[in-house]
Design an enzyme around this catalytic site. Structure first.
Site, PDB file in Angstrom:
ATOM      1  N   ASP A  26       9.563  25.806  -9.084  1.00  0.00           N
ATOM      2  CA  ASP A  26       8.308  26.310  -9.675  1.00  0.00           C
ATOM      3  C   ASP A  26       8.056  25.651 -11.040  1.00  0.00           C
ATOM      4  OD1 ASP A  26       6.016  27.799  -9.769  1.00  0.00           O
ATOM      5  OD2 ASP A  26       6.998  29.628 -10.485  1.00  0.00           O
TER       6      ASP A  26
ATOM      7  N   HIS B 111       3.061  17.849  -9.348  1.00  0.00           N
ATOM      8  CA  HIS B 111       3.679  17.790  -8.017  1.00  0.00           C
ATOM      9  C   HIS B 111       4.308  16.416  -7.788  1.00  0.00           C
ATOM     10  CE1 HIS B 111       2.121  21.678  -7.232  1.00  0.00           C
ATOM     11  NE2 HIS B 111       0.857  21.324  -7.076  1.00  0.00           N
TER      12      HIS B 111
ATOM     13  N   LEU C   2      25.159  15.978   3.818  1.00  0.00           N
ATOM     14  CA  LEU C   2      24.322  17.099   3.377  1.00  0.00           C
ATOM     15  C   LEU C   2      23.177  17.356   4.367  1.00  0.00           C
ATOM     16  CD1 LEU C   2      23.563  18.924   0.769  1.00  0.00           C
ATOM     17  CD2 LEU C   2      21.829  17.159   0.368  1.00  0.00           C
TER      18      LEU C   2
HETATM   19  C1  FPP Z   1       5.324  25.189  -7.563  1.00  0.00           C
HETATM   20  O1  FPP Z   1       4.703  24.705  -8.720  1.00  0.00           O
HETATM   21  C2  FPP Z   1       5.567  24.168  -6.589  1.00  0.00           C
HETATM   22  C3  FPP Z   1       4.954  24.069  -5.375  1.00  0.00           C
HETATM   23  C4  FPP Z   1       3.930  24.982  -4.909  1.00  0.00           C
HETATM   24  C5  FPP Z   1       5.288  23.059  -4.404  1.00  0.00           C
HETATM   25  C6  FPP Z   1       6.563  22.349  -4.596  1.00  0.00           C
HETATM   26  C7  FPP Z   1       6.266  20.912  -4.462  1.00  0.00           C
HETATM   27  C8  FPP Z   1       6.956  19.914  -5.021  1.00  0.00           C
HETATM   28  C9  FPP Z   1       8.192  20.102  -5.790  1.00  0.00           C
HETATM   29  C10 FPP Z   1       6.476  18.522  -4.958  1.00  0.00           C
HETATM   30  C11 FPP Z   1       6.374  17.975  -3.582  1.00  0.00           C
HETATM   31  C12 FPP Z   1       7.599  18.149  -2.788  1.00  0.00           C
HETATM   32  C13 FPP Z   1       8.029  17.253  -1.898  1.00  0.00           C
HETATM   33  C14 FPP Z   1       9.211  17.546  -1.087  1.00  0.00           C
HETATM   34  C15 FPP Z   1       7.354  15.953  -1.706  1.00  0.00           C
HETATM   35  P1  FPP Z   1       3.365  25.381  -9.171  1.00  0.00           P
HETATM   36  O2  FPP Z   1       2.255  24.472  -8.807  1.00  0.00           O
HETATM   37  O3  FPP Z   1       3.274  26.760  -8.615  1.00  0.00           O
HETATM   38  O4  FPP Z   1       3.562  25.426 -10.718  1.00  0.00           O
HETATM   39  P2  FPP Z   1       2.943  26.479 -11.718  1.00  0.00           P
HETATM   40  O5  FPP Z   1       3.641  27.775 -11.458  1.00  0.00           O
HETATM   41  O6  FPP Z   1       3.289  25.901 -13.039  1.00  0.00           O
HETATM   42  O7  FPP Z   1       1.475  26.537 -11.460  1.00  0.00           O
END
Ligand code: FPP
Length: 225
Positions: A12, A29, A124
């Protein structure tokens, strides 16, 4: 000492990371995807770790703006295509969890190809949770057993889940202290670690520190010492 055989991470903080730098949320992202790569490589070289499950797209993430969802889909597609060689070099088996039928045919195809091409890897296991929600996972498992004539046992239900492995160590980055519908069944006895670090800033060094703390925790699984 405890062994962190199965680590699960709620990644997150991508959006906030980007906003703090006056960038668009999607840049967060993109940066987050790089961290997925470094953490996976680290785990593939760690003797204790057998499984790494990462929350990449939840059943609730569809509520985000259409452009952000589309960006995440494209990022996932290109990430998987690009990383296939890295999975193979590091002997990592890719096993997605979640209901990917909601994704486009081409993304489903990429996911299946990476899964098939890494099926022989015995290092893994990296699971990306894709259109995943624990409640949805449990519901699908229960529905698949509804015609059973015997009483459903823990083992029967567990075997129908997307992820059949209990979690040892669950980490959430980004400062919030909640599970957000991630691996609720499998985390029944997981040790929970929350860090304020935003996912794009999360490093293998911080993961090492968390694992060190985890090793010393006294795990009782409901029993006595
Ligand atoms: C939360 O950050 C993250 C996500 C909703 C998606 C996770 C995605 C990635 C780590 C990148 C892509 C992954 C791969 C495997 C290619 P948020 O957007 O909720 O952050 P915030 O809480 O600061 O708004």
């Amino acid at each position: 000492m405890n062994q962190a055989k199965h680590i699960a991470i709620i990644m997150d903080g991508n959006g906030r990371w980007a906003e703090l730098q006056d960038k668009k949320r999607v840049k967060g992202h993109e940066a987050g995807a790089k961290v997925v790569k470094s953490i996976t490589t680290f785990c593939s070289n760690h003797k204790d770790i057998e499984r790494l499950t990462l929350y990449a797209f939840s059943t609730e993430n569809w509520k985000r703006p259409r452009l952000e969802v589309e960006f995440l889909m494209k990022l996932l597609n290109s990430y998987l295509k690009k990383e296939l060689d890295v999975y193979l070099q590091n002997n990592v088996r890719f096993e997605p969890i979640g209901d990917i039928r909601a994704f486009s045919k081409s993304l489903q195809k990429t996911i299946r190809i990476v899964q098939e091409k890494t099926a022989h890897c015995d290092g893994l296991v990296q699971s990306l949770a894709l259109n995943y929600g624990a409640q949805d996972e449990i519901l699908r498992a229960v529905n698949s057993l509804k015609n059973s004539h015997e009483d459903i046992t823990l083992e029967m239900l567990s075997n129908k889940l997307d992820c059949k492995h209990s979690v040892d160590l669950l980490i959430r980055t980004g400062g919030d202290k909640r599970l957000s519908n991630f691996l609720l069944w499998q985390s029944a006895y997981a040790e929970l670690f929350f860090t304020d670090t935003l996912w794009p800033d999360f490093t293998t060094k911080e993961l090492e520190k968390i694992i060190k703390k985890f090793k010393k925790v006294e795990r009782r699984f409901g029993g006595l010492k």
